[in-house]
Design a protein around this motif. Structure first.
Motif, PDB file in Angstrom:
ATOM      1  N   PRO A 119     102.525  15.091  58.956  1.00 26.44           N
ATOM      2  CA  PRO A 119     101.221  14.845  58.334  1.00 26.44           C
ATOM      3  C   PRO A 119     100.938  13.343  58.240  1.00 26.44           C
ATOM      4  N   PHE A 120      99.663  12.993  58.323  1.00 24.76           N
ATOM      5  CA  PHE A 120      99.267  11.594  58.188  1.00 24.76           C
ATOM      6  C   PHE A 120      99.604  11.109  56.788  1.00 24.76           C
ATOM      7  N   ASP A 121     100.275   9.983  56.689  1.00 22.31           N
ATOM      8  CA  ASP A 121     100.664   9.379  55.421  1.00 22.31           C
ATOM      9  C   ASP A 121      99.846   8.096  55.256  1.00 22.31           C
ATOM     10  N   ALA A 122      98.686   8.228  54.608  1.00 23.86           N
ATOM     11  CA  ALA A 122      97.774   7.092  54.457  1.00 23.86           C
ATOM     12  C   ALA A 122      98.412   5.954  53.666  1.00 23.86           C
ATOM     13  N   ALA A 123      99.198   6.277  52.649  1.00 25.00           N
ATOM     14  CA  ALA A 123      99.834   5.228  51.841  1.00 25.00           C
ATOM     15  C   ALA A 123     100.837   4.439  52.688  1.00 25.00           C
ATOM     16  N   LEU A 124     101.600   5.125  53.520  1.00 23.93           N
ATOM     17  CA  LEU A 124     102.552   4.449  54.404  1.00 23.93           C
ATOM     18  C   LEU A 124     101.808   3.575  55.400  1.00 23.93           C
TER      19      LEU A 124
END
Length: 178
Positions: A119-124
């Motif tokens: 899944p896309f990890d926007a925070a990372l």
């Protein structure tokens, strides 16, 4: 091989733009850039499209770690790379950041295959983007940021393209650094 296998399984995997160029992004005046292995635009039911595709080849030790801990823990650099790619490719491939990416790997010792939806990890992606900006700003100011290690023989230094420069500029012998 993985490209052909995914296509044979019914995925519409694109590794090049119609122009023949690789898919990629460039930001901060070209100082931050990358190229993705591909984008899956269609395929079997049960998957979300478009999906970033990234492929690696791993030795048995890394493979066992991947099996035990999955990508984000076993190979955080690859997870960070994929998050950055998803974030920066979004304008040119709308929807790529809202779908899980497909990470595939081949065990170079046994030829086993690994497939993991990430899944896309926007925070990372934001942390890595901020880190890149910090490095670029320090470079422009002629500053050296703190190193990852206190000795040039640290294993990550052995694979860093800048290791000789990093350690030489601080008057430390770079013995053991390739």
């Amino acid at each position: 091989c993985m490209v052909e296998w995914l296509r044979a399984a019914g995925f519409d995997l694109r590794t090049r733009k119609p122009s023949g160029d690789q898919f990629g992004f460039s930001a901060v005046g070209g100082r931050l850039r990358g190229h993705i292995d591909g984008v899956i635009v269609d395929g079997p039911e049960g998957f979300a499209y478009p999906a970033l595709w990234e492929c690696k080849c791993l030795g048995s030790k890394s493979w066992r770690d991947l099996e035990k801990n999955r990508l984000a823990v076993a190979k955080p650099i690859y997870a960070a790379q994929m998050a950055i790619y998803q974030a920066y490719m979004e304008p040119s491939i709308p929807g790529i950041a809202s779908q899980p990416a497909l990470f595939t790997a081949i065990n170079k010792d046994t030829q086993e295959l690994w497939l993991e939806l990430v899944p896309f990890d926007a925070a990372l992606a934001q942390r890595m983007s901020d880190r890149a900006v910090k490095v670029i700003q320090a470079t422009e100011a002629g500053e050296l940021l703190p190193r990852v290690a206190s000795e040039p023989s640290f294993y990550e230094c052995k694979y860093c393209a800048w290791a000789r420069r990093c350690w030489r500029e601080q008057g430390v012998s770079a013995s053991g650094v390739q």
